[in-house]
Design an enzyme around this catalytic site. Structure first.
Site, PDB file in Angstrom:
ATOM      1  CG  HIS A  17      12.359  85.582 116.343  1.00 17.50           C
ATOM      2  ND1 HIS A  17      11.303  86.206 115.725  1.00 17.50           N
ATOM      3  CD2 HIS A  17      13.408  85.706 115.489  1.00 17.50           C
ATOM      4  CE1 HIS A  17      11.693  86.698 114.554  1.00 17.50           C
ATOM      5  NE2 HIS A  17      12.971  86.398 114.395  1.00 17.50           N
ATOM      6  N   GLY A  23      17.865  83.563  99.272  1.00 23.02           N
ATOM      7  CA  GLY A  23      18.474  84.884  99.484  1.00 23.02           C
ATOM      8  C   GLY A  23      19.775  84.720 100.264  1.00 23.02           C
ATOM      9  CB  SER A  76      14.645  80.762  94.773  1.00 19.73           C
ATOM     10  OG  SER A  76      14.955  82.116  94.708  1.00 19.73           O
ATOM     11  NE  ARG A 122       9.947  88.316 110.139  1.00 16.28           N
ATOM     12  CZ  ARG A 122      11.225  88.414 110.512  1.00 16.28           C
ATOM     13  NH1 ARG A 122      11.891  87.340 110.913  1.00 16.28           N
ATOM     14  NH2 ARG A 122      11.832  89.589 110.525  1.00 16.28           N
ATOM     15  CD  GLU A 143       8.163  85.492 116.724  1.00 18.82           C
ATOM     16  OE1 GLU A 143       8.149  84.761 115.718  1.00 18.82           O
ATOM     17  OE2 GLU A 143       9.074  86.268 117.002  1.00 18.82           O
TER      18      GLU A 143
HETATM   19  C1  DGY Z   1      15.392  89.572 111.439  1.00 21.65           C
HETATM   20  O1  DGY Z   1      16.365  90.302 111.537  1.00 21.65           O
HETATM   21  O2  DGY Z   1      14.490  89.774 110.624  1.00 21.65           O
HETATM   22  C2  DGY Z   1      15.351  88.386 112.354  1.00 21.65           C
HETATM   23  O3  DGY Z   1      14.162  87.735 112.333  1.00 21.65           O
HETATM   24  C3  DGY Z   1      15.737  88.784 113.769  1.00 21.65           C
HETATM   25  O4  DGY Z   1      17.059  89.129 113.790  1.00 21.65           O
END
Ligand code: DGY
Length: 327
Positions: free
Chosen positions: A286, A157, A178, A239, A268
């Site tokens: 993060h 992406g 992808s 993620r 997290e």
């Molecule tokens: C998002 O924007 O999804 C990032 O993980 C944090 O900026």
């Protein structure tokens, strides 16, 4: 004077300038400097027209089932896996995000993590701070040189594409996994689209840029992690739950990988404690989009989205356009 819309902002740390703009348009209530609780979110969805939310705020089906007043959730993030989109759409709630403006910052962080692990920057820094540096040595912190190696992109992406372009600029060969072909990436870098297993077997660096969905949850489980090329690096700025962290610990213990660079975590803000034991793992809190430029721009986009939505106009980055058909 017409009554102002009521908007809840779930953090006082969102850049002030954008909030001032929002304040001219809506009556704002700002949450104190701590994570919002589920009960507080329930009260928000009942009493406010809009919410400017962080990705740590969970708008699950239960919270959204209480939504009587809420019309828009403006997520201060590009990802929106903290929101049950189907439920929001069913309730007629518009959901927006902040794409594009954070892509470069996040891509730069992925590259920084790659270098940190490959050249053992944190280990070397610690060594020096501990007073152990006694002069140049032929074998001090030997690392991996990246030019000529293969960069394996998971998710082509906006952020993934930019990261791969930078890796290509460093002299790396690009392969990617992808759903769709990325012709721009192929044209600019000669990148080859591979199935996941072949990519894991081929890449010297695997960098994750996929959204979190039921399909990508634990995409890198033990079997797949064990398929990675011996001595490869694993980078995750996407993620956390895309990697099974317990399996990652096992693979690191087996010494299969040269190291890992993580900015996101399965549970997290908790981090699987065993990960802290590995000197070849770089752990960041993060901060992928954490530049002044990106965070200010994200605030502007989030506010723009809110202002549009509250007025019943299509916001610039609506993630659930099906909502427009919902009465
Ligand atoms: C998002 O924007 O999804 C990032 O993980 C944090 O900026």
């Amino acid at each position: 004077m017409p009554q102002k819309y009521k908007v809840y902002v779930t953090s006082p740390r969102i850049p002030k300038q954008a909030l001032e703009r929002l304040g001219r348009f809506a009556e704002i209530t700002v949450h104190p400097d701590r994570p919002i609780t589920k009960n507080e979110l329930i009260s928000v969805v009942q009493n406010f027209d809009g919410v400017l939310a962080l990705l740590r705020d969970r708008f699950d089906a239960e919270v959204l089932s209480h939504a009587t007043r809420l019309r828009v959730i403006s997520n201060y993030a590009v990802g929106y896996d903290n929101i049950d989109i189907q439920k929001a759409t069913g309730k007629g709630i518009w959901v927006t995000n902040t794409p594009d403006v954070l892509s470069n910052a996040t891509a730069e962080l992925a590259i920084a993590l790659m270098f940190s692990v490959a050249r053992r920057l944190l280990e070397a820094d610690q060594f020096l701070r501990q007073g152990k540096f006694r002069g140049w040595e032929p074998d001090l912190f030997l690392g991996i040189e990246l030019a000529g190696r293969t960069f394996g992109l998971l998710g082509a992406g906006r952020i993934g594409t930019l990261t791969a372009l930078k890796a290509y600029g460093l002299g790396m060969r690009v392969v990617y996994f992808s759903r769709k072909r990325n012709l721009l990436l192929e044209a600019q870098t000669g990148a080859k689209k591979l199935d996941l297993e072949s990519l894991l077997e081929t890449a010297d660096v695997v960098s994750i840029h996929l959204p979190l969905t039921p399909e990508t949850h634990h995409l890198l489980d033990l079997t797949r992690l064990q398929k990675m090329k011996p001595g490869a690096l694993l980078i995750n700025t996407g993620r956390g739950p895309i990697i099974d962290e317990k399996a990652l610990v096992q693979v690191l213990r087996e010494g299969r990988l040269a190291g890992a660079g993580l900015d996101v975590y399965e549970f997290e803000p908790e981090v699987t404690p065993e990960l802290l034991e590995f000197p070849n793992v770089v752990l960041l809190p993060h901060i992928g989009s954490a530049t002044h430029r990106a965070r200010n721009a994200m605030a502007e986009v989030a506010v723009e989205n809110l202002i549009h939505a509250l007025q019943g106009q299509r916001p610039p980055s609506l993630v659930n356009p099906e909502v427009l058909g919902t009465p």
